[in-house]
Enzyme design. Structure first.
Site, PDB file in Angstrom:
ATOM      1  N   HIS A   1      -0.615  -3.993  19.413  1.00  9.83           N
ATOM      2  CA  HIS A   1      -0.190  -3.739  18.023  1.00  9.83           C
ATOM      3  C   HIS A   1       0.487  -2.366  17.973  1.00  9.83           C
ATOM      4  CE1 HIS A   1      -0.484  -2.664  13.773  1.00  9.83           C
ATOM      5  NE2 HIS A   1      -0.632  -3.949  13.508  1.00  9.83           N
TER       6      HIS A   1
ATOM      7  N   THR B   1      -6.464   1.258  11.739  1.00  9.19           N
ATOM      8  CA  THR B   1      -6.738   1.409  10.300  1.00  9.19           C
ATOM      9  C   THR B   1      -6.933   0.089   9.545  1.00  9.19           C
ATOM     10  OG1 THR B   1      -4.368   1.463   9.876  1.00  9.19           O
ATOM     11  CG2 THR B   1      -5.468   3.589  10.098  1.00  9.19           C
TER      12      THR B   1
ATOM     13  N   GLU C   1       0.620   0.069  15.838  1.00  8.38           N
ATOM     14  CA  GLU C   1      -0.202   1.243  15.490  1.00  8.38           C
ATOM     15  C   GLU C   1      -1.079   1.640  16.673  1.00  8.38           C
ATOM     16  OE1 GLU C   1      -2.742   1.059  11.899  1.00  8.38           O
ATOM     17  OE2 GLU C   1      -4.142   2.298  13.031  1.00  8.38           O
TER      18      GLU C   1
ATOM     19  N   HIS D   1       3.463   2.386  10.741  1.00  7.57           N
ATOM     20  CA  HIS D   1       2.512   2.243  11.847  1.00  7.57           C
ATOM     21  C   HIS D   1       2.402   3.473  12.744  1.00  7.57           C
ATOM     22  CE1 HIS D   1       3.366  -2.246  11.480  1.00  7.57           C
ATOM     23  NE2 HIS D   1       2.074  -2.097  11.270  1.00  7.57           N
TER      24      HIS D   1
ATOM     25  N   SER E   1      -1.856  -8.484   9.933  1.00  7.18           N
ATOM     26  CA  SER E   1      -3.278  -8.660  10.252  1.00  7.18           C
ATOM     27  C   SER E   1      -4.131  -8.539   8.997  1.00  7.18           C
ATOM     28  CB  SER E   1      -3.735  -7.692  11.347  1.00  7.18           C
ATOM     29  OG  SER E   1      -3.617  -6.381  10.920  1.00  7.18           O
TER      30      SER E   1
ATOM     31  N   CYS F   1       0.868  -1.184   0.000  1.00  6.67           N
ATOM     32  CA  CYS F   1       0.000   0.000   0.000  1.00  6.67           C
ATOM     33  C   CYS F   1       0.904   1.234   0.000  1.00  6.67           C
ATOM     34  CB  CYS F   1      -0.885  -0.007   1.238  1.00  6.67           C
ATOM     35  SG  CYS F   1       0.058   0.068   2.758  1.00  6.67           S
TER      36      CYS F   1
HETATM   37  S1  SF4 Z   1      -3.063   3.158   6.891  1.00  4.50           S
HETATM   38 FE1  SF4 Z   1      -1.908   1.264   6.881  1.00  4.50          FE
HETATM   39  S2  SF4 Z   1      -2.869   0.059   5.226  1.00  4.50           S
HETATM   40 FE2  SF4 Z   1      -3.528   2.183   4.942  1.00  4.50          FE
HETATM   41  S3  SF4 Z   1      -2.047   3.082   3.483  1.00  4.50           S
HETATM   42 FE3  SF4 Z   1      -1.308   3.517   5.559  1.00  4.50          FE
HETATM   43  S4  SF4 Z   1       0.098   1.866   6.054  1.00  4.50           S
HETATM   44 FE4  SF4 Z   1      -1.149   1.180   4.327  1.00  4.50          FE
END
Ligand code: SF4
Length: 285
Positions: free
Chosen positions: A133, A171, A135, A79, A229, A12
């Site tokens: 986690h 997220t 994040e 994260h 995840s 991503c």
């Molecule tokens: S929030 Fe997480 S899944 Fe979404 S773009 Fe950012 S790093 Fe990627």
């Protein structure tokens, strides 16, 4: 045999940015421009990609090791980090290369604002996420550790519904599960509850196309790492549609019986799965 890679899979934008920053900084290191580069936690939830970057000189550390560092460079991964990490870096003359994903940074800001808002009227920030986690730790840090983290319906019992509740989500959580938890919280708390759907669509938007993809092939090889995840979540989608879906880390996990009689194989992966692993797998198949 037809072998096709799911065009939607691969890093991503948040992970692309973190890896690009890492590679650029490691390249500087080669010319002797800067001292070694550390990262707190795996740069991405994929051990093969971590190993590739560590070979180039990246040093993975934990928060305890971070606390002992002085006068060096540390990369904050996608994260995000709690405010305490920024404070520590400043105090210890550490140069921070901040690769926190902008989506996560915006969520951190929303949580900070909600926490400030509740300070006057009372109430609590609630985060739907996985306890521990990275994040989520960064998100809870925005509230001085005060936010309540819930991971399932049973945890809802810990919420005090006599006061205001502002709900957010990690997220990468499952959208449908978040919506069902949010519905229960709204039913219990009524007007005292505010819900912020903060799930990143980079994962959930893939689901309809992934369902089609999984149905188009005899066998699905889903490449990911147990630590991811969203990898587990997207693999579950494949498995729902196609019983012959297999969760693998690389070509080494593919057994001949998985492919028996298959005329077409679909390869897909998580937002943390590098394209090079999927291409290597396709070539070898
Ligand atoms: S929030 Fe997480 S899944 Fe979404 S773009 Fe950012 S790093 Fe990627």
């Amino acid at each position: 045999m037809l072998v096709e890679i799911d065009v939607q899979s691969g890093f991503c934008t948040g992970v692309v940015n973190a890896i690009r920053t890492t590679e650029e900084e490691l390249a500087k290191e080669k010319t002797g421009y800067a001292p070694s580069l550390h990262v707190i936690g795996d740069i991405v939830h994929n051990s093969l990609e971590v190993a590739r970057l560590e070979k180039k000189g990246l040093v993975t550390i934990n928060h305890e090791q971070f606390a002992k560092l002085r006068d060096c460079r540390v990369l904050f991964r996608a994260h995000g980090e709690p405010p305490s990490s920024y404070e520590m870096a400043k105090a210890n003359r550490i140069e921070v290369l901040d690769a926190s994903c902008p989506v996560v940074l915006y969520l951190q800001q929303q949580i900070r604002e909600a926490y400030e808002e509740l300070k006057t009227g009372g109430g609590r920030v609630v985060i739907y996420g996985k306890k521990g986690h990275a994040e989520v730790e960064g998100l809870v840090g925005q509230t001085n550790g005060d936010a309540l983290v819930i991971d399932n319906e049973d945890d809802i019992e810990q919420i005090d519904f006599t006061k205001r509740v502002i709900l957010f989500s990690q997220t990468t959580k499952n959208l449908e599960k978040f919506q069902s938890i949010a519905t229960i919280i709204l039913q219990r708390g009524g007007d005292l509850v505010t819900v912020h759907d903060t799930i990143c669509r980079k994962v959930s938007n893939r689901i309809p196309e992934l369902r089609k993809f999984a149905g188009q092939h005899d066998v699905i090889l889903f490449v990911s790492d147990e630590k991811s995840s969203n990898g587990k979540q997207l693999y579950a989608v494949c498995k729902e549609v196609n019983e012959r879906s297999y969760f693998i880390r690389s070509i080494d996990d593919v057994r001949p019986e998985m492919l028996e009689g298959a005329n077409s194989v679909g390869i897909s992966g998580a937002t943390s799965t590098p394209v090079w692993i999927m291409e290597e797998l396709k070539n070898k198949l």
